[in-house]
Motif scaffolding. Structure first.
Motif, PDB file in Angstrom:
ATOM      1  N   MET A   1       0.854  -1.184   0.000  1.00 16.63           N
ATOM      2  CA  MET A   1       0.000   0.000   0.000  1.00 16.63           C
ATOM      3  C   MET A   1       0.891   1.235   0.000  1.00 16.63           C
ATOM      4  N   ARG A   2       0.260   2.413  -0.260  1.00 20.32           N
ATOM      5  CA  ARG A   2       0.988   3.671  -0.213  1.00 20.32           C
ATOM      6  C   ARG A   2       0.830   4.310   1.170  1.00 20.32           C
ATOM      7  N   ALA A   3       1.895   4.990   1.597  1.00 17.48           N
ATOM      8  CA  ALA A   3       1.834   5.641   2.905  1.00 17.48           C
ATOM      9  C   ALA A   3       2.810   6.801   2.927  1.00 17.48           C
ATOM     10  N   LEU A   4       2.501   7.791   3.767  1.00 16.97           N
ATOM     11  CA  LEU A   4       3.396   8.932   3.942  1.00 16.97           C
ATOM     12  C   LEU A   4       4.427   8.569   5.008  1.00 16.97           C
ATOM     13  N   LEU A  12       9.557  14.121   4.187  1.00 17.89           N
ATOM     14  CA  LEU A  12       8.437  13.196   4.023  1.00 17.89           C
ATOM     15  C   LEU A  12       8.363  12.736   2.581  1.00 17.89           C
ATOM     16  N   ALA A  13       7.906  11.513   2.401  1.00 19.09           N
ATOM     17  CA  ALA A  13       7.736  10.992   1.052  1.00 19.09           C
ATOM     18  C   ALA A  13       6.680   9.899   1.074  1.00 19.09           C
ATOM     19  N   VAL A  14       5.886   9.819   0.025  1.00 19.93           N
ATOM     20  CA  VAL A  14       4.923   8.730  -0.108  1.00 19.93           C
ATOM     21  C   VAL A  14       5.644   7.532  -0.711  1.00 19.93           C
ATOM     22  N   ARG A  15       5.579   6.434   0.015  1.00 22.81           N
ATOM     23  CA  ARG A  15       6.310   5.238  -0.412  1.00 22.81           C
ATOM     24  C   ARG A  15       5.389   4.024  -0.391  1.00 22.81           C
ATOM     25  N   GLN A  16       5.842   2.996  -1.043  1.00 22.89           N
ATOM     26  CA  GLN A  16       5.140   1.715  -1.005  1.00 22.89           C
ATOM     27  C   GLN A  16       5.610   0.946   0.232  1.00 22.89           C
ATOM     28  N   VAL A  17       4.696   0.589   1.112  1.00 21.60           N
ATOM     29  CA  VAL A  17       5.045  -0.150   2.332  1.00 21.60           C
ATOM     30  C   VAL A  17       4.148  -1.384   2.414  1.00 21.60           C
ATOM     31  N   PRO A  18       4.498  -2.354   3.226  1.00 24.35           N
ATOM     32  CA  PRO A  18       3.646  -3.546   3.341  1.00 24.35           C
ATOM     33  C   PRO A  18       2.265  -3.198   3.895  1.00 24.35           C
ATOM     34  N   ASP A  19       1.263  -3.923   3.452  1.00 24.30           N
ATOM     35  CA  ASP A  19      -0.067  -3.760   4.040  1.00 24.30           C
ATOM     36  C   ASP A  19      -0.012  -4.127   5.516  1.00 24.30           C
ATOM     37  N   PRO A  20      -0.803  -3.441   6.358  1.00 22.31           N
ATOM     38  CA  PRO A  20      -0.852  -3.866   7.760  1.00 22.31           C
ATOM     39  C   PRO A  20      -1.540  -5.214   7.880  1.00 22.31           C
ATOM     40  N   GLU A  21      -1.293  -5.869   8.995  1.00 22.36           N
ATOM     41  CA  GLU A  21      -1.926  -7.181   9.226  1.00 22.36           C
ATOM     42  C   GLU A  21      -2.389  -7.259  10.675  1.00 22.36           C
ATOM     43  N   LEU A  22      -3.338  -8.146  10.920  1.00 21.74           N
ATOM     44  CA  LEU A  22      -3.792  -8.374  12.294  1.00 21.74           C
ATOM     45  C   LEU A  22      -2.632  -8.974  13.076  1.00 21.74           C
ATOM     46  N   ARG A  23      -2.296  -8.342  14.208  1.00 23.56           N
ATOM     47  CA  ARG A  23      -1.167  -8.824  15.014  1.00 23.56           C
ATOM     48  C   ARG A  23      -1.631  -9.320  16.376  1.00 23.56           C
TER      49      ARG A  23
END
Lengths: 393, 147
Positions: A1-4, A12-23
């Protein structure tokens, strides 16, 4: 997903990061509809708060739709539109059970880091360094919400996104200052700072029966907005002797309750001499509030970004018998009531969302929010829409 | 499971409930803490207050997992907290034992810090029902492909 993301350079930069998951079993995953910039983030951007790591996702004031639930979640289902308290609290510890969720013992994944920073662990917060919990922020397409039964609240259908958004952080902070500042009917209340939190403090004081509410700021656009939307009187500190004006407006007594809500604006650079001697800046608004407040009154401090200050007028506190209080917002305690008031149209907040940006332009939104051209009060990001630009006030 | 040496300083109000939670009772008291027989070698007790009754904090049938992993390497004590705040759970590294394994390595082989974190985890588990886990860092696993 995209995130700041906070980058290694503090930019700051918008980057591609892993989707969150239930922890954890009490987690939900929320698809973000709105996420607001907050003054508390400015010290992070300025590199003045310790702890952010490269690629940490910023943001803590948000609402969205539940898209996934943990096995122990009882109060939410997939599809619920929820506003999420910016603080992460368990709802079960001694502090939570006494209505102090911002003091939660179990809201952080690294309580020992909180002990090192503040003496005790406190509730977590989305999008803050790990001493504040270790949770990714909301300027993203999706967010994991721990303890979702405690910190996420279903939004009534009649309350729009731009109104409900501020029930996440700014509205409970403002309400808390008026509530814990013990505003009583007929009181004179002074608020330093006409940002979102200051305006909502003023509105809360009015709803609690204050006889006179005065907002102090240096930005004419904010003061105009405060007058128009909260019914408060306004003092432009650039052209007014604030102490004399407040004394006059309160019959010579001074305000009963003084709230410092100037936010986490970046500190001015320290001089070489200050660095050498270890001297910190003086908390100007707080000093003024202490001097202005009536004897036996209450000064409430909302500015958690202040960290260390020098030259605090402790003598005035003692001789005038003041109560000085401070807190991060106890949102879990106030949000249901605030949503009810929003649904009844008693509390309107959409005017605070002066600018909307798609997530791709979030860094520009923060720059606008920080530098305040165009009377930007709050930049709001819409990760799944393409809303862009200034909105009507 | 290694032998556990447990010190229980039981206030009167805890009575039999706390006694049942102990897996072994050693005739020493927490009152002699820190500078007691073990002296400075043992260091200070690490303490957390858990807002629950003693039988939930140290159940009869076995300690909660976060504490169990310290078996054999810590002294543990339990006493009533004042004002109805539940119980005070204390632990300190044994002077003749050091925690081993990956868990100790994660905290820099500092036994005091490992004990402190473990106590906080016990408290989270008992009060909130789970040990809160941090979000995975972006570097922990690859991002899903777009779309």
């Amino acid at each position: 997903m995209r995130a700041l993301c906070w980058t290694s350079g503090g930019d700051l930069a918008v980057r591609q990061v892993p989707d969150p998951e239930l922890r954890n079993d009490h987690d939900v995953i929320v698809r973000v509809r709105r996420s607001a910039a907050c003054g508390a983030d400015l010290s992070l951007l300025a590199g003045q708060a310790p702890g952010p790591a490269p690629d940490d996702v910023l943001g803590h004031e948000f609402l969205g739709d539940v898209v996934e639930t943990g096995t122990a979640v009882r109060r939410h289902r997939v599809g619920d539109r929820v506003v999420v308290c910016a603080s992460v609290a368990c709802g079960a510890c001694w502090y939570c059970r006494r209505g102090l969720p911002a003091c939660c013992d179990n809201g952080s994944t690294e309580p020992d880091a909180g002990e090192a920073e503040w003496g005790h662990p406190v509730a977590g917060c989305f999008g803050q360094p790990r001493a504040a919990g270790g949770f990714a922020g909301s300027h993203a397409e999706y967010v994991r919400v721990p303890y979702a039964d405690v910190g996420a609240f279903t939004v009534p259908d009649s309350v729009g996104d731009d109104r409900a958004l501020f029930a996440s952080d700014a509205a409970p902070a403002g309400w808390m200052a008026a509530d814990l500042g013990a505003v009583r009917p007929g009181d004179v209340v002074a608020v330093w700072g006409a940002g979102a939190v200051g305006q909502l403090t003023a509105r809360a004081a009015g709803l609690l029966g204050a006889g006179r509410v005065v907002v102090v700021d240096r930005h004419p656009g904010r003061l105009l907005m405060a007058r128009r939307h909260t019914g408060a009187e306004a003092i432009d500190l650039r052209h007014t002797d604030v102490l004399a004006e407040l004394r006059e407006l309160s019959g010579g007594r001074g305000p009963d309750v003084c709230v410092e809500a100037v936010g986490g604006a970046a500190e001015e650079p320290r001089s070489l001499a200050d660095r050498f001697t270890g001297r910190r800046r003086a908390p100007e608004a707080l000093r003024e509030a202490v001097h202005a407040c009536r004897k036996g009154g209450t000064v409430f401090v909302l500015n958690g970004g202040a960290r260390l200050v020098d030259a605090f007028p402790i003598g005035a506190v003692v001789h005038k018998g003041l109560t000085v209080r401070g807190a991060r917002q106890h949102g879990q305690r106030y949000i249901p009531m605030l949503l009810d008031r929003m649904a009844r149209d008693e509390l309107r907040t959409e005017h605070l969302a002066t600018h909307h940006f798609p997530l791709e332009r979030a860094a520009q939104g923060y720059a606008l929010f920080r530098d305040r051209p165009d009377d930007c009060l709050r930049a709001v990001f819409t990760p799944h829409d393409q809303i862009d630009g200034r909105v009507g006030r | 499971m290694g032998r556990v040496r447990t010190v229980v300083a039981v206030a009167g109000v805890l009575g039999g409930a706390a006694a049942r939670t102990a897996r072994a009772v050693v005739a020493r008291r927490w009152a002699a803490r820190g500078r007691g027989r073990d002296g400075d070698r043992a260091g200070h007790w690490q303490v957390v207050t858990v807002d629950r009754p003693p039988e939930q904090v140290l159940p009869v049938r076995g300690w909660p997992e976060p504490l169990r992993r310290l078996d054999g390497s810590v002294d543990v004590a339990l006493r009533a907290a004042p004002g109805g705040r539940g119980v005070e759970l204390a632990a300190r590294p044994r002077p003749d034992a050091t925690p081993s394994g990956f868990a100790a390595h994660l905290v820099g082989d500092d036994p005091k810090l490992l004990v402190r974190r473990t106590l906080w985890q016990v408290k989270q588990l008992v009060e909130a029902g789970e040990v809160l886990r941090a979000d995975r860092l972006p570097t922990d696993r690859p991002a899903r492909p777009p779309g």
